[in-house]
Structures are given as C-alpha cells and as structure tokens.
Design a protein around this motif. Structure first.
Motif, PDB file in Angstrom:
ATOM      1  N   ASP A  49      11.076  41.173  25.141  1.00 23.40           N
ATOM      2  CA  ASP A  49      10.210  41.360  23.986  1.00 23.40           C
ATOM      3  C   ASP A  49      10.658  42.587  23.203  1.00 23.40           C
ATOM      4  N   ARG A 103       4.706  38.254  22.443  1.00 29.82           N
ATOM      5  CA  ARG A 103       4.888  36.967  23.128  1.00 29.82           C
ATOM      6  C   ARG A 103       5.430  35.916  22.168  1.00 29.82           C
ATOM      7  N   LYS A 104       4.925  35.978  20.940  1.00 29.10           N
ATOM      8  CA  LYS A 104       5.424  35.029  19.938  1.00 29.10           C
ATOM      9  C   LYS A 104       6.906  35.294  19.664  1.00 29.10           C
ATOM     10  N   GLY A 161      13.462  32.386  22.568  1.00 31.37           N
ATOM     11  CA  GLY A 161      13.800  31.608  23.754  1.00 31.37           C
ATOM     12  C   GLY A 161      13.755  32.421  25.023  1.00 31.37           C
ATOM     13  N   GLY A 162      13.140  33.579  24.957  1.00 29.08           N
ATOM     14  CA  GLY A 162      12.981  34.415  26.138  1.00 29.08           C
ATOM     15  C   GLY A 162      14.209  35.197  26.509  1.00 29.08           C
ATOM     16  N   ARG A 198       9.018  36.670  21.693  1.00 27.54           N
ATOM     17  CA  ARG A 198       9.787  36.259  22.864  1.00 27.54           C
ATOM     18  C   ARG A 198       9.939  34.746  22.896  1.00 27.54           C
ATOM     19  N   HIS A 199       8.872  34.054  22.520  1.00 23.53           N
ATOM     20  CA  HIS A 199       8.924  32.586  22.498  1.00 23.53           C
ATOM     21  C   HIS A 199       9.960  32.099  21.479  1.00 23.53           C
TER      22      HIS A 199
END
Lengths: 119, 198
Positions: free
Chosen positions: B108, B96-97, B103-104, B99-100
């Motif tokens: 992932d 998730r980090k 910027g998505g 992906r964050h």
C-alpha cells in the motif's frame, strides 16, 4: 550489525520523528474554504424554514397557493354580490326575505346624505 | 448555552465549538476547522503520501463531523479523537483501494519520494523526512497507523486504542514492531542521511 543493534539508533529514529513532528503541515486555503462551505451548506439544510414557507410547502407550492387565493376571493365576491341567477343563500336557509349587503350600504348612504343636508 | 456566546471562541473546547456550530454559529465552525485541519492533514499525508488525497480525506472527515454535530454528546469522547478515527478509516479505505488496483504488488505504498536522481543534493532534513516517509509507507497498515499516531501525531496510547478500536497493549505491540521495522529499513541509509560520523 544492524541498525537496531547500534547504540545511537534510538536517538536517530527519535530525531527523525521529532523533525517530522516539527515540520509545518500546509493546509491549503482552498481546503479551508471548501470545509467551511460544507459547514454552511449543512447548517442551512438543518435550519427550519420560516412559517410562511412551511405553510406554502404544506399546501403544495406557489400554484396551489395561487389557486386557493383565487377561490377565496371569488367566494367572498359571490357572498357580497351574488349573481341574480343564484338564489340568496340566507333566504334559502332562514326562509325569509333578507336584504343584501349592497342594499344595507345603500340605505346607510341615504341616511347619511339626509343628515348632512339638514345640517 | 447562552453563556458560551459571551466567551471568546478560542477558549472553548472542541466539543463546545461543535455544539455552537450545531446551533448555527458559523464562527465556531471556522475555529474548530482551524484547530483540526492541520492535524488531519498531517495524518492524511503521512498515511497516504499524497497531499491531494489527504485533502479529500480531510474534507470528507469534516463533512461527516458537520453532519453529526447535532447528535454530538460532549463528554463522551474527544472531537479530535473522533475525527482522527474517521480520517484513519478513510485513509485505510483508500490504501486498500490503491492496493486492489495495483493487484497487491505494490503493498500500500505511495510512489517513492526520494529515489529520483539528484536526491543527494536536497537538504539533509528534507532527505531524512522523505526517507522516513518512504519507510513508513512500506510498513504494514496497522503498524503504520500506530507509529504515525504515536510518534508523529503525538497521541497517547489509550487515545490511539480508541481510534484504532483495539486494546492499549495491542497499540504498544504494533508501535514497537513498527519502530523495529523502521530501524531496519533505515539502517542502510545512515551514512546517506548523515547519521554516521566515522
């Protein structure tokens, strides 16, 4: 026709899974060393300290222990040989003249010397 | 407890080894690490696609295991299941980090492993493994977890349900959808991977 429709697609995917399962996983030696070092560190934190260490910590560390020992020695010394400027605490308490420890020791030594001389 | 000290560590269960460690037996910690690290490392690499990150996840998982050792109650759960669950959550956090930070846009997925020029020259089994890894990386997070735990780690559905904190039926559904997605992702590479013979 996509892969999902092919008769042998199930076999292909299963074969890939099986090959991946059999592929050896490399566990670096330094990872094992780091994990075991963590285990030792956590165990050491959990282990109770020796009694003397607990007493020392409860008193406030080495400086406090040193001060306590010095005060104790001074107190014993003052009790055995009180300075002449101070009144005898036993005399103050009982209201009678008492002999000091040094006097008693001196008398004992004289008695012993007399016995040895006679023999 | 003393009877355990007279037996060899190799015949002890994971829970017994953890109890021994909690009582100060460092050899038990070594034996337990020897058992758990390969599986956790495999899970980390398959989930993250990065050996260095996987190492960090494994070390953090084991650190949490050592910390909670005195509180472990043998018989309530398997140590390996607990470790898988912690490692999976740590992997999820990292994904998730990642992906964050991206910027998505990259989902992932880790960096592709097998798209470099000259990949055809690699051994076929290596190419198949990389293709599978890339296809796994492209799966939605929960599907990837279910497929990795079921088909690569070889765990049972009830055990996966505990690890993922969902029902067994949900595990089956996620696993089935993941398999379908993998097939679709890999169908265009059948010839390249040596699965078509004419």
């Amino acid at each position: 026709m996509n892969m999902a429709d092919k008769g042998d697609d199930h076999h292909d995917l299963e074969a890939m899974f099986a090959a991946a399962r059999q592929r050896p996983v490399d566990v670096p030696n330094d990872l094992m060393a780091r994990v075991l070092a963590d285990a030792d560190r956590i165990a050491a934190m959990r282990r109770p300290a020796p009694l003397w260490q607990q007493v020392r910590d409860a008193l406030g560390g080495w400086p406090a222990v040193g001060g306590l020992v010095a005060a104790s020695v001074a107190g014993v010394w003052i009790g055995v040989a009180p300075p002449s400027a101070l009144p005898d605490p036993a005399e103050l308490f009982f209201g009678t003249q008492t002999s000091s420890v040094s006097d008693t020791l001196s008398d004992g030594f004289f008695d012993m010397a007399a016995i040895l001389e006679e023999s | 407890m003393m009877w355990m000290f007279r037996s060899s560590l190799g015949s002890r269960s994971d829970g017994e080894l953890l109890a021994l460690y909690a009582h100060g037996d460092s050899a038990a910690a070594k034996e337990l690490s020897r058992r758990l690290l390969p599986a956790l490392m495999g899970l980390g690499v398959r989930m993250l696609g990065d050996a260095t990150e996987a190492e960090d996840v494994v070390q953090e998982t084991m650190l949490r295991l050592w910390r909670m050792a005195p509180d472990w109650q043998d018989g309530q759960a398997k140590v390996s299941t607990w470790a898988y669950r912690v490692a999976m959550n740590l992997c999820t956090d990292r994904l998730r980090k990642r992906r964050h930070l991206s910027g998505g846009t990259l989902d992932d997925a880790p960096e592709p492993m097998d798209d470099a020029p000259g990949a055809e020259a690699r051994l076929q089994d290596g190419a198949r493994h990389d293709a599978l890894q890339n296809a796994l990386a492209a799966l939605p997070e929960r599907q990837r977890q279910a497929v990795v735990l079921r088909h690569l780690e070889g765990l049972s559905n009830p055990e996966i349900a505990v690890i993922m904190d969902i029902g067994v039926e949900a595990v089956e559904s996620l696993s089935a959808r993941g398999r379908r997605s993998l097939k679709q992702a890999l169908e265009g590479r059948r010839a390249e991977l040596g699965y078509e013979h004419g």
